[in-house]
Scaffold this active site. Structure first.
Site, mmCIF file in Angstrom:
data_model
loop_
_atom_site.group_PDB
_atom_site.id
_atom_site.type_symbol
_atom_site.label_atom_id
_atom_site.label_comp_id
_atom_site.label_asym_id
_atom_site.label_seq_id
_atom_site.Cartn_x
_atom_site.Cartn_y
_atom_site.Cartn_z
ATOM 1 N N GLY A 5 0.578 -1.162 0.008
ATOM 2 C CA GLY A 5 -0.078 0.088 -0.062
ATOM 3 C C GLY A 5 0.924 1.296 0.023
ATOM 4 O O GLY A 5 0.467 1.988 -0.561
ATOM 5 N N ASN A 6 2.117 1.219 0.617
ATOM 6 C CA ASN A 6 2.730 2.549 0.802
ATOM 7 C C ASN A 6 3.346 2.736 -0.566
ATOM 8 O O ASN A 6 3.852 3.997 -0.768
ATOM 9 C CB ASN A 6 3.809 2.486 2.086
ATOM 10 N N LYS A 123 -14.250 -12.249 4.314
ATOM 11 C CA LYS A 123 -13.316 -10.925 4.227
ATOM 12 C C LYS A 123 -14.100 -9.509 4.108
ATOM 13 O O LYS A 123 -14.928 -9.495 3.192
ATOM 14 C CB LYS A 123 -12.385 -11.315 2.979
ATOM 15 N N LYS A 207 -2.840 -10.407 -2.050
ATOM 16 C CA LYS A 207 -1.573 -10.145 -3.085
ATOM 17 C C LYS A 207 -0.241 -10.889 -2.785
ATOM 18 O O LYS A 207 0.492 -11.229 -3.695
ATOM 19 C CB LYS A 207 -1.467 -8.679 -3.327
ATOM 20 N N LYS A 269 2.251 -12.116 4.175
ATOM 21 C CA LYS A 269 3.648 -11.761 3.739
ATOM 22 C C LYS A 269 4.413 -12.951 4.093
ATOM 23 O O LYS A 269 5.412 -13.506 3.318
ATOM 24 C CB LYS A 269 4.121 -10.650 4.238
HETATM 25 P P1 ADP Z 1 1.309 -3.757 2.867
HETATM 26 O O1 ADP Z 1 0.282 -2.262 2.442
HETATM 27 O O2 ADP Z 1 2.743 -3.179 2.169
HETATM 28 O O3 ADP Z 1 0.612 -5.002 2.166
HETATM 29 P P2 ADP Z 1 0.337 -4.195 5.358
HETATM 30 O O4 ADP Z 1 -0.085 -2.889 5.952
HETATM 31 O O5 ADP Z 1 -0.634 -5.005 4.989
HETATM 32 O O6 ADP Z 1 1.443 -3.760 4.365
HETATM 33 O O7 ADP Z 1 1.508 -4.805 6.389
HETATM 34 C C1 ADP Z 1 2.651 -4.218 6.940
HETATM 35 C C2 ADP Z 1 2.516 -3.943 8.318
HETATM 36 O O8 ADP Z 1 2.230 -5.063 8.986
HETATM 37 C C3 ADP Z 1 3.461 -3.210 9.056
HETATM 38 O O9 ADP Z 1 3.304 -1.785 8.705
HETATM 39 C C4 ADP Z 1 3.288 -3.542 10.675
HETATM 40 O O10 ADP Z 1 2.313 -2.509 11.094
HETATM 41 C C5 ADP Z 1 2.394 -4.900 10.752
HETATM 42 N N1 ADP Z 1 3.068 -6.004 11.089
HETATM 43 C C6 ADP Z 1 2.177 -6.647 11.937
HETATM 44 N N2 ADP Z 1 2.803 -7.811 12.747
HETATM 45 C C7 ADP Z 1 4.144 -7.451 12.447
HETATM 46 C C8 ADP Z 1 5.378 -7.885 12.575
HETATM 47 N N3 ADP Z 1 5.519 -8.999 13.689
HETATM 48 N N4 ADP Z 1 6.486 -7.336 12.228
HETATM 49 C C9 ADP Z 1 6.395 -6.348 11.351
HETATM 50 N N5 ADP Z 1 5.317 -5.771 11.056
HETATM 51 C C10 ADP Z 1 4.233 -6.352 11.660
HETATM 52 MG MG MG Z 2 -0.919 -1.476 4.180
#
Ligand code: ADP
Ligand code: MG
Length: 309
Positions: A5-6, A123, A207, A269
């Protein structure tokens, strides 16, 4: 590489056209750098906020124009995010003096029509609505659940990705020298009917899990999941967080069993990079600014196959 997302929205999560262009332009500088170092790159990306915008349009216009299904929303956002990446990447590559073409594939992901998600969708997507506003969409065949105190929210299936149906085309373009954008938003959710034909379905696919499949289909050496943190950590959100560096797939499975990773964010992830490592590749989770170092083995949470004995 999977962009989160970022890489596609402003830091506060807004997805105006300018927010998307700005974030993607920033991400493409890092991707061009990777290409400049001689790597062949296939890019995939999320589309949550962009589909959220389309769902809102669906909802506001439902009494006038029939809402478009989620597979169509997926196709639309693959195209708009794809051209935005291509335009930004073309500029970033040209600045480095790199002459490499870019292409975007509108791409489908096969899911199992019997996936448990379809019988019991869980979901949540889109905004909370009043009972009356939700009813208009329920009449169009959508499923809603009541969230106490908040209103009614649409729920859809989030099936496991089974096969990236257009990965052979991505592979061909890659072989011809293109930087390829494919399977955005996890790919357009598609089922195979009993007569063998394909049909888009109302679902969303994670994704990161799709990225892992794409990486396998194209025989990638490294899968990079670019997000907004440098590492995954253990004991997330506590004062004794510890960054995870390089671990084997088996070690990562043991860490994941201890519930360090949130289900809707870091969890998929970790699952994606671990699956990829279990198939012999290296999976890395890191922030955009670190992707070159991560591919070079110097940054991020890195999951590697078990050492050969
Ligand atoms: P993206 O949009 O890149 O898919 P997400 O927001 O879905 O990202 O996932 C990334 C986020 O996951 C991080 O910003 C953090 O807040 C969260 N997160 C949850 N558990 C963990 C963890 N164990 N280590 C690091 N980040 C974590
Ligand atoms: Mg995100």
């Amino acid at each position: 590489m999977a962009l989160g997302g970022n890489a596609m929205t402003s830091p506060d999560g807004r997805a105006r056209v300018s927010d998307q262009q700005q974030a993607i332009t920033g991400a493409c500088v890092h991707i061009a750098d990777l290409v400049g170092r001689g790597h062949d790159v296939v890019i995939t990306h999320g589309n949550g906020p962009q589909v959220g915008n389309l769902l809102l349009k669906n909802e506001l216009a439902a009494a006038e124009v029939p809402p478009v299904p989620l597979d169509w929303c997926g196709a639309s956002t693959q195209a708009t995010i794809g051209i935005t990446v291509m335009d930004a990447l073309d500029v970033a590559l040209a600045r480095l003096g790199i002459d490499k073409p870019t292409a975007t594939l509108v791409s489908r992901t096969l899911v199992d029509a019997d996936d448990p998600g379809f019988a019991r969708p869980t979901k949540p997507i889109g905004r909370h609505l009043s009972r009356d506003d939700a009813q208009v969409l329920i009449d169009h065949g959508q499923h809603f659940v009541e969230v106490p105190g908040k209103g009614w929210r649409r729920v859809v299936a989030s099936p496991e990705p089974v096969e990236c149906l257009d990965a052979p085309a991505a592979d061909t373009l890659l072989g011809a020298g293109y930087v390829v954008v494919c399977s955005g938003g996890g790919g357009i959710p598609t089922v195979r009917r009993s007569d063998g034909s394909l049909a888009g379905v109302e679902a969303v696919i994670d994704k990161d899990l799709t990225a892992s499949l794409v990486a396998r289909h194209i025989n990638a050496d490294v899968l990079v999941i670019a997000t907004d943190v440098d590492h995954a950590v253990t004991d997330y959100g506590t004062d004794h967080e510890q960054p995870i560096g390089e671990v084997t797939a088996a070690e990562m499975r043991r860490i994941a069993e201890q519930q360090h990773f949130a289900a809707g964010s870091m969890g998929p992830k970790i699952e994606a990079v671990t699956r990829f490592a279990e198939h012999g590749g290296t999976g890395v989770i890191t922030s955009l600014g670190n992707i070159s170092d991560a591919v070079g083995g110097r940054a991020g949470t890195r999951v590697v196959p078990a050492p050969r004995t």
